[in-house]
Design a protein around this motif. Structure first.
Motif, mmCIF file in Angstrom:
data_model
loop_
_atom_site.group_PDB
_atom_site.id
_atom_site.type_symbol
_atom_site.label_atom_id
_atom_site.label_comp_id
_atom_site.label_asym_id
_atom_site.label_seq_id
_atom_site.Cartn_x
_atom_site.Cartn_y
_atom_site.Cartn_z
ATOM 1 N N PHE A 44 1.238 -1.562 0.382
ATOM 2 C CA PHE A 44 -0.049 -0.459 -0.207
ATOM 3 C C PHE A 44 0.673 0.971 -0.013
ATOM 4 O O PHE A 44 2.065 1.189 0.215
ATOM 5 N N VAL A 45 0.136 2.425 -0.394
ATOM 6 C CA VAL A 45 0.873 3.590 -0.225
ATOM 7 C C VAL A 45 0.316 4.618 0.819
ATOM 8 O O VAL A 45 -1.080 4.384 0.810
ATOM 9 N N LEU A 46 0.907 5.165 0.773
ATOM 10 C CA LEU A 46 0.236 6.375 1.865
ATOM 11 C C LEU A 46 0.403 8.345 0.958
ATOM 12 O O LEU A 46 1.790 8.246 -0.059
ATOM 13 N N PRO A 47 -0.508 8.991 1.372
ATOM 14 C CA PRO A 47 -0.090 10.249 1.453
ATOM 15 C C PRO A 47 1.326 10.714 1.531
ATOM 16 O O PRO A 47 1.690 9.970 2.303
ATOM 17 N N GLU A 48 1.482 11.706 0.552
ATOM 18 C CA GLU A 48 3.290 11.793 0.909
ATOM 19 C C GLU A 48 3.269 12.753 2.467
ATOM 20 O O GLU A 48 4.284 12.301 3.119
ATOM 21 N N ASN A 49 2.290 13.289 3.523
ATOM 22 C CA ASN A 49 2.706 13.933 4.746
ATOM 23 C C ASN A 49 2.514 13.072 5.683
ATOM 24 O O ASN A 49 2.280 13.510 6.732
#
Length: 250
Positions: free
Chosen positions: A80-85
Motif C-alpha cells: 500500500f501507499v500513503l499520501p506524502e504527508n
C-alpha cells in the motif's frame, strides 16, 4: 501516533510459496506488509538477514531493499501507499504468534480483491486500516486480560447505567477485590476513571449535537449529580460542559 492515515491498497495476495519461490534484491517504493501464516522465510532487508517464522509480521517502508527465499511458506502480503504527508511507524518484524484476530480481515480482503467489484478499493482500504489499527494500537499493549476486556466492553455498552466494581466483577465472573486491582494493573487507571472517561466522551458527543442541554446530557450519561458531572467534565476535557455546549455557537 494520533493522526489519521489514508492507505491505498495497490496489491493483495494470500498464497502458498513453494521452495522455488524467491524475491531478487530490489528497492520497493511502497509499504509492504507480510503476515506469515505457516512455515518460514529468509529475508535480507537493507543488507540485514532476517528469518521470519509462523506468526511473524513483516513491515517494510518505501525505499527499503529486500530479497527473500523460502523452503515453504503460506502468507498474506499487502502492498500500500500513503499520501506524502502521512507515515506509519512499525517494527520491521513484529512477533505476533497468533494471527487469529486478522483472519477475518484476510478473508474479506481476498473476497473483495478477487472480485474487483465497484467500490472494492474502498472496502480494502477500510479493512487495511483495521489491520493497521490492530498493529499500532491494540497489539501495542504489552499486557492484555480477557476479564478486563469483558469489563471495558460492558462499560462502553452500559455507561448510562449504575456501574460499580461489584457489579462489574459479577459480569466478568471474578472476585470484586481482585477485579479493581486487576483492572488497574492492566489498564494503568482505575475502573472509576475509565467509567468517567467513557461517560464524558459520550457527553461531549451529545453536547456537540446541540440537541440537549447540560442537565439532559448529564442524565443520559449516567450522572445523577449535575455538579459532579460538571466538575468531572471540566477535569477531563479542560472546559466546562456549558462552555463546551456554547462553543458551537461561536
Amino acid at each position: 501516533m494520533n493522526h489519521l492515515i489514508h492507505p491505498q491498497v495497490i496489491y493483495f495476495v494470500k498464497k502458498e510459496c513453494d521452495p522455488n519461490w524467491r524475491i531478487d534484491n530490489h528497492i520497493i517504493h511502497y509499504y509492504d506488509l507480510v503476515f506469515v501464516l505457516e512455515g518460514s522465510a529468509d529475508y535480507i532487508i537493507d543488507g540485514i538477514p532476517l528469518q521470519l517464522q509462523q506468526g511473524d509480521i513483516l513491515c517494510l517502508k518505501p525505499q527499503s531493499t529486500r530479497s527473500a527465499r523460502t523452503s515453504g511458506m503460506a502468507c498474506v502480503a499487502i502492498d500500500f501507499v500513503l499520501p506524502e504527508n502521512e507515515t506509519i511507524d512499525l517494527p520491521v518484524v513484529t512477533p505476533c504468534h497468533e494471527l487469529a484476530d486478522f483472519q477475518w480481515i484476510f478473508k474479506e480482503m481476498n473476497y473483495e480483491w478477487l472480485q474487483k467489484n465497484e467500490g472494492h478499493h474502498m472496502k480494502c482500504q477500510a479493512l487495511l486500516i483495521l489491520a493497521l489499527h490492530k498493529l499500532l494500537y491494540e497489539r501495542a499493549k504489552h499486557e492484555t486480560n480477557v476479564h478486563v476486556g469483558v469489563i471495558k466492553r460492558y462499560i462502553v455498552e452500559h455507561y448510562e447505567e449504575e456501574l460499580t466494581v461489584k457489579s462489574l466483577a459479577r459480569v466478568a465472573n471474578i472476585n470484586p477485590v481482585y477485579c479493581g486491582a486487576l483492572f488497574k494493573r492492566v489498564e494503568k487507571r482505575t475502573i472509576s476513571y475509565f467509567i468517567n472517561q467513557v461517560r464524558i466522551n459520550k457527553a461531549a458527543s451529545l453536547l456537540e449535537s446541540g440537541e440537549y442541554n447540560v442537565g439532559e446530557v448529564a442524565a443520559k450519561t449516567g450522572f445523577k449529580d449535575i455538579y459532579y458531572f460538571s466538575s468531572t467534565f471540566k477535569r477531563l476535557m479542560g472546559i466546562s460542559p456549558k462552555s463546551y455546549l456554547n462553543k458551537g455557537d461561536v
